[in-house]
Design an enzyme around this catalytic site. Structure first.
Site, mmCIF file in Angstrom:
data_model
loop_
_atom_site.group_PDB
_atom_site.id
_atom_site.type_symbol
_atom_site.label_atom_id
_atom_site.label_comp_id
_atom_site.label_asym_id
_atom_site.label_seq_id
_atom_site.Cartn_x
_atom_site.Cartn_y
_atom_site.Cartn_z
ATOM 1 N N ARG A 1 1.266 -3.797 -7.205
ATOM 2 C CA ARG A 1 1.434 -2.796 -6.150
ATOM 3 C C ARG A 1 1.839 -1.445 -6.723
ATOM 4 O O ARG A 1 1.884 -0.462 -6.002
ATOM 5 C CB ARG A 1 2.514 -3.236 -5.157
ATOM 6 C CG ARG A 1 2.070 -4.342 -4.224
ATOM 7 C CD ARG A 1 3.166 -4.591 -3.206
ATOM 8 N NE ARG A 1 3.021 -5.893 -2.588
ATOM 9 C CZ ARG A 1 2.341 -6.123 -1.479
ATOM 10 N NH1 ARG A 1 1.733 -5.150 -0.865
ATOM 11 N NH2 ARG A 1 2.271 -7.336 -0.977
ATOM 12 N N LYS B 1 -8.605 -9.333 3.835
ATOM 13 C CA LYS B 1 -8.381 -9.809 2.467
ATOM 14 C C LYS B 1 -8.240 -11.327 2.396
ATOM 15 O O LYS B 1 -8.878 -11.980 1.577
ATOM 16 C CB LYS B 1 -7.076 -9.199 1.942
ATOM 17 C CG LYS B 1 -7.295 -8.290 0.800
ATOM 18 C CD LYS B 1 -6.027 -7.649 0.284
ATOM 19 C CE LYS B 1 -4.794 -7.907 1.082
ATOM 20 N NZ LYS B 1 -3.583 -7.933 0.303
ATOM 21 N N ARG C 1 2.225 -11.948 16.664
ATOM 22 C CA ARG C 1 2.971 -11.252 15.601
ATOM 23 C C ARG C 1 3.354 -9.869 16.100
ATOM 24 O O ARG C 1 2.491 -9.033 16.365
ATOM 25 C CB ARG C 1 2.084 -11.104 14.351
ATOM 26 C CG ARG C 1 2.342 -12.153 13.307
ATOM 27 C CD ARG C 1 1.447 -11.966 12.126
ATOM 28 N NE ARG C 1 1.840 -10.818 11.297
ATOM 29 C CZ ARG C 1 1.395 -10.635 10.040
ATOM 30 N NH1 ARG C 1 0.567 -11.499 9.509
ATOM 31 N NH2 ARG C 1 1.781 -9.592 9.342
ATOM 32 N N ARG D 1 -5.425 -8.834 17.044
ATOM 33 C CA ARG D 1 -4.898 -10.013 16.352
ATOM 34 C C ARG D 1 -3.471 -10.295 16.816
ATOM 35 O O ARG D 1 -3.094 -11.444 17.038
ATOM 36 C CB ARG D 1 -4.913 -9.746 14.834
ATOM 37 C CG ARG D 1 -4.626 -10.964 13.994
ATOM 38 C CD ARG D 1 -4.883 -10.686 12.538
ATOM 39 N NE ARG D 1 -3.709 -10.124 11.853
ATOM 40 C CZ ARG D 1 -3.673 -9.836 10.554
ATOM 41 N NH1 ARG D 1 -4.735 -9.993 9.804
ATOM 42 N NH2 ARG D 1 -2.570 -9.357 9.995
ATOM 43 N N ARG E 1 2.732 1.159 8.015
ATOM 44 C CA ARG E 1 2.308 0.261 6.936
ATOM 45 C C ARG E 1 1.124 0.864 6.176
ATOM 46 O O ARG E 1 1.011 0.717 4.952
ATOM 47 C CB ARG E 1 1.920 -1.114 7.499
ATOM 48 C CG ARG E 1 3.127 -2.034 7.686
ATOM 49 C CD ARG E 1 2.905 -3.056 8.784
ATOM 50 N NE ARG E 1 1.955 -4.102 8.426
ATOM 51 C CZ ARG E 1 1.428 -4.956 9.311
ATOM 52 N NH1 ARG E 1 1.764 -4.873 10.595
ATOM 53 N NH2 ARG E 1 0.591 -5.879 8.949
#
Ligand code: 5GP
Length: 386
Positions: free
Chosen positions: A283, A208, A328, A322, A340
């Site tokens: 959302r 995104k 992360r 990633r 998630r």
């Protein structure tokens, strides 16, 4: 027969019109304007009961309003004109020029200024300056239209015909580069034809952020990420940031109104945007409805919702890779990623239905090279219904 013809004429005259390079849609018809003026005239007459007011009309834009206003004003009155100029094309400029000044003495008189529209308030400031030191008994301001979202001054406005959103209007004395003043109705700039407002959906890892950067460049859009907005407002301790923080400190969710107000500020600070990409909002259905209501009040709308779709397993692989590079931690733990995704599915699924019903939902295949995906998104954007 006559009635039918009048009606047909009315419909015909309220169609989308083109002035120079822009198109404008019907906004306020002549009959409604007359009603507004009648109400304003009564309000002013009530305050001027024991006096003969001097109406000062601000040329050029207010000539129609002033003439209808005084025609409706039944008691004694005088009228005179000043000519000021501040607009160039479709933009208000800081410099207001006085082209024709007052030609009568207004000392000891009750003055009512008749303005067509108050936007930033720069012209109004000049009006107050003109009357300062003129020894008037009283000074009142009556404006047919007022744009509260654009208004930057603290000067008193006594009578407002109609508050309107911060959008450019023409007709009934108001021009776009000198054309359109003769139109009996008021039209507003048809931004749904020139703007492109998008909502971007996508699971974590769907690309995104990367795609938003490309789209924003390609179509000259403003990218509004609610995550970024929150971080900015909180970091800079803005009033909204502090408000949001106060909820977070208590462990509560930040109410939608606060987020909407942040969006509003962002939209208001980009009045010339060719469009917006909303990212991270809405959302929930409630948020989508609030966004629609807020955009409608601004005279704009969402044109399309683009959802980057990709198989969960591929996204998980991408995210883990990633995570290894970025460090992360939430990207490295597969079960956390799956959680998630579950959350995303639960929250976004009802929104998909919401936008499908409006005919605005577009699923985009999110697997492929960055360029391939940008091309798919571009094709969807260029085919959006305006
Ligand atoms: P301000 O000085 O308050 O920014 O702007 C006041 C003047 O700008 C008005 O008298 C009018 O001439 C022009 N103006 C402001 N908004 C509009 C608009 O939406 N349409 C048109 N045609 N003129 C506007």
């Amino acid at each position: 027969m006559r009635k039918i013809r009048t009606f047909v004429f009315y419909l015909f005259s309220m169609e989308i019109i083109k002035i120079h390079d822009k198109s404008f849609e019907p906004y306020i018809d002549a009959a409604q304007i007359q009603q507004i003026i009648q109400r304003m005239t009564s309000e002013v007459a009530r305050d001027m009961e024991d006096t003969t007011p001097v109406f000062v009309s601000v040329l050029n834009g207010a000539f129609m309003f002033a003439s209808d206003f005084v025609r409706n004003y039944k008691a004694d009155c005088e009228i005179t004109f000043v000519k000021l100029s501040s607009y160039e094309g479709m933009h208000s400029t800081e410099k207001v020029r006085e082209l024709i000044g007052l030609d009568i003495s207004v000392e000891g008189r009750d003055v009512v200024v008749l303005e067509d529209i108050i936007d930033t308030g720069n012209t109004l400031e000049e009006i107050y300056r003109i009357f300062h030191n003129k020894g008037v008994k009283s000074l009142r301001i009556a404006t047919l239209f007022f744009k509260p979202d654009a208004y930057k001054k603290n000067l008193k406005i006594d009578y407002v015909g109609m508050p309107i959103p911060n959008r450019f209007i023409v007709g009934y004395g108001l021009d776009y580069d000198e054309l359109g003043r003769n139109l009996p109705h008021v039209y507003q700039l048809n931004t749904s034809l020139t703007m492109t407002n998008l909502v971007l959906f996508g699971k974590p890892g769907a690309g995104k952020g990367t795609q938003a950067t490309f789209l924003k460049e390609k179509y000259n859009l403003v990218h509004i990420s609610t995550g970024d907005l929150f971080r900015y407002n909180i970091k800079n301790e803005t009033p909204l940031g502090k408000l949001a923080q106060s909820y977070m400190d208590k462990g509560d969710l930040v109410p939608d109104e606060v987020t909407i107000q942040m969006l509003q500020q962002e939209i208001d600070s980009n009045p010339d945007a060719k469009g917006f990409i909303f990212d991270g909002f809405p959302r929930t259905i409630a948020q989508a409805e609030a966004l629609d209501a807020f955009l409608t009040s601004k005279g704009i709308k969402i044109h399309g919702t683009l959802a980057l779709e990709a198989d969960d397993e591929i996204l998980i692989q991408r995210l883990v890779e990633r995570g290894k590079v970025s460090g992360r931690t939430d990207d490295q733990d597969e079960s956390k990623i799956r959680n998630r995704f579950v959350e995303y599915n639960q929250k976004t699924a009802p929104l998909i239905e919401f936008y499908k019903k409006q005919g605005k939902y577009h699923a985009i295949n999110g697997i492929g090279s960055i360029e391939e995906i940008t091309n798919r998104l571009s094709e969807a954007i260029e085919n959006l219904e305006k």
